[in-house]
Write an enzyme that holds these catalytic residues in place. Structure first.
Site, mmCIF file in Angstrom:
data_model
loop_
_atom_site.group_PDB
_atom_site.id
_atom_site.type_symbol
_atom_site.label_atom_id
_atom_site.label_comp_id
_atom_site.label_asym_id
_atom_site.label_seq_id
_atom_site.Cartn_x
_atom_site.Cartn_y
_atom_site.Cartn_z
ATOM 1 N N CYS A 125 0.851 -1.195 0.000
ATOM 2 C CA CYS A 125 0.000 0.000 0.000
ATOM 3 C C CYS A 125 0.892 1.253 0.000
ATOM 4 O O CYS A 125 1.788 1.362 -0.829
ATOM 5 C CB CYS A 125 -0.958 -0.052 1.173
ATOM 6 S SG CYS A 125 -2.318 1.146 1.069
ATOM 7 N N ASP A 183 -7.870 -3.535 -8.013
ATOM 8 C CA ASP A 183 -7.532 -2.542 -6.990
ATOM 9 C C ASP A 183 -8.009 -1.159 -7.433
ATOM 10 O O ASP A 183 -7.445 -0.587 -8.365
ATOM 11 C CB ASP A 183 -6.018 -2.532 -6.774
ATOM 12 C CG ASP A 183 -5.570 -1.580 -5.679
ATOM 13 O OD1 ASP A 183 -6.412 -0.816 -5.172
ATOM 14 O OD2 ASP A 183 -4.383 -1.607 -5.338
ATOM 15 N N HIS A 214 -7.041 -4.762 -3.682
ATOM 16 C CA HIS A 214 -6.095 -4.061 -2.831
ATOM 17 C C HIS A 214 -5.956 -4.816 -1.501
ATOM 18 O O HIS A 214 -6.920 -5.383 -0.999
ATOM 19 C CB HIS A 214 -6.588 -2.636 -2.570
ATOM 20 C CG HIS A 214 -5.582 -1.766 -1.895
ATOM 21 N ND1 HIS A 214 -4.464 -1.282 -2.541
ATOM 22 C CD2 HIS A 214 -5.521 -1.289 -0.622
ATOM 23 C CE1 HIS A 214 -3.765 -0.545 -1.710
ATOM 24 N NE2 HIS A 214 -4.377 -0.536 -0.539
#
Length: 245
Positions: A125, A183, A214
């Protein structure tokens, strides 16, 4: 390989940065991986990821990425309150402060008798972005960047001319980009923009787009893909074994 775990507060230009250290519980010298977390800092899934890597014969440093903005030891919950606080921290801390954190982490690693002096970076991330950002430092030999946010959008604060996307050509080591096709944080257009920049700059990169959402590495929550996560650990270990040993 059995590992040990302790922490150390590293001095940086913006204050003390608590850093967890996972490393083999045997005598010897080992290469180092800086593992950058999500916005929530060192949650249980991040700690388990670090332990997984350390067990393959690496020193793994997990810094508190927003140490200036929280009391030492802060871990945010995977809920709306934690997400709001983490995002606020993300937009408040300039990339230049992340850069000085990375410099301090490299210096700390190299000062330890149990470290070979070779350092790589990995993250998920925003941590994927920070691993990418770390790779701008020539002392980082390799980076493994999982669903790195905010590279394509240039939304993290930085001085003029110092955004991560435009500085891609400064990467000297090998870098791997891994993206989830489902994502929403890095849509197809964003991935294409980054890919075209990687081609244009001629950096040493590998590129993967996988069928995943994600945070597919996080072993809590309904987006976790255990089989895919295992594959990614194997690929990361292979990269760091090849470039740091």
């Amino acid at each position: 390989m059995i590992i040990q775990h302790h922490s150390h507060d590293i001095d940086t230009p913006t204050g003390l940065m608590r850093t967890s250290i996972y490393r083999p519980a045997v005598e010897g010298q080992f290469p180092c991986i800086i593992f950058y977390s999500e916005i929530f800092q060192e949650t249980a899934p991040i700690a388990r990821s670090a332990a997984m890597l350390a067990g393959h014969g690496f020193i793994v440093l997990v810094p508190e990425v927003f140490h200036e903005l929280n009391p030492l030891g802060t871990v945010l919950a995977y809920d709306d309150e934690g997400k709001d606080k983490g995002n606020a921290d993300k937009w408040a801390k300039p990339l230049e402060s992340h850069d000085t954190d990375t410099t301090a982490l490299i210096a700390f690693a190299r000062a330890q008798a149990y470290c070979t002096g070779y350092v790589g970076a990995m993250g998920v991330c925003i941590g994927g972005h920070l691993a990418y950002r770390a790779a701008l430092n020539p002392d980082i030999k390799a980076a493994f960047c999982l669903y790195a946010t905010d590279i394509h959008s240039d939304t993290l604060p930085a001085q003029s001319g110092n955004n991560s996307f435009e500085r891609m050509a400064d990467i000297q080591g090998e870098i791997h980009f891994i993206w989830g096709k489902q994502d929403p944080h890095v849509p197809k257009e964003g991935r294409l923009k980054i890919y075209q920049q990687a081609v244009a700059t001629g950096i040493n990169y590998q590129w993967q787009e996988v069928k995943a959402q994600h945070a597919f590495m996080r072993d809590e929550g309904d987006r976790y893909d255990p089989a895919l996560a295992l594959t990614m650990y194997q690929q990361a270990v292979a990269l760091f074994n090849r470039t740091l040993r």
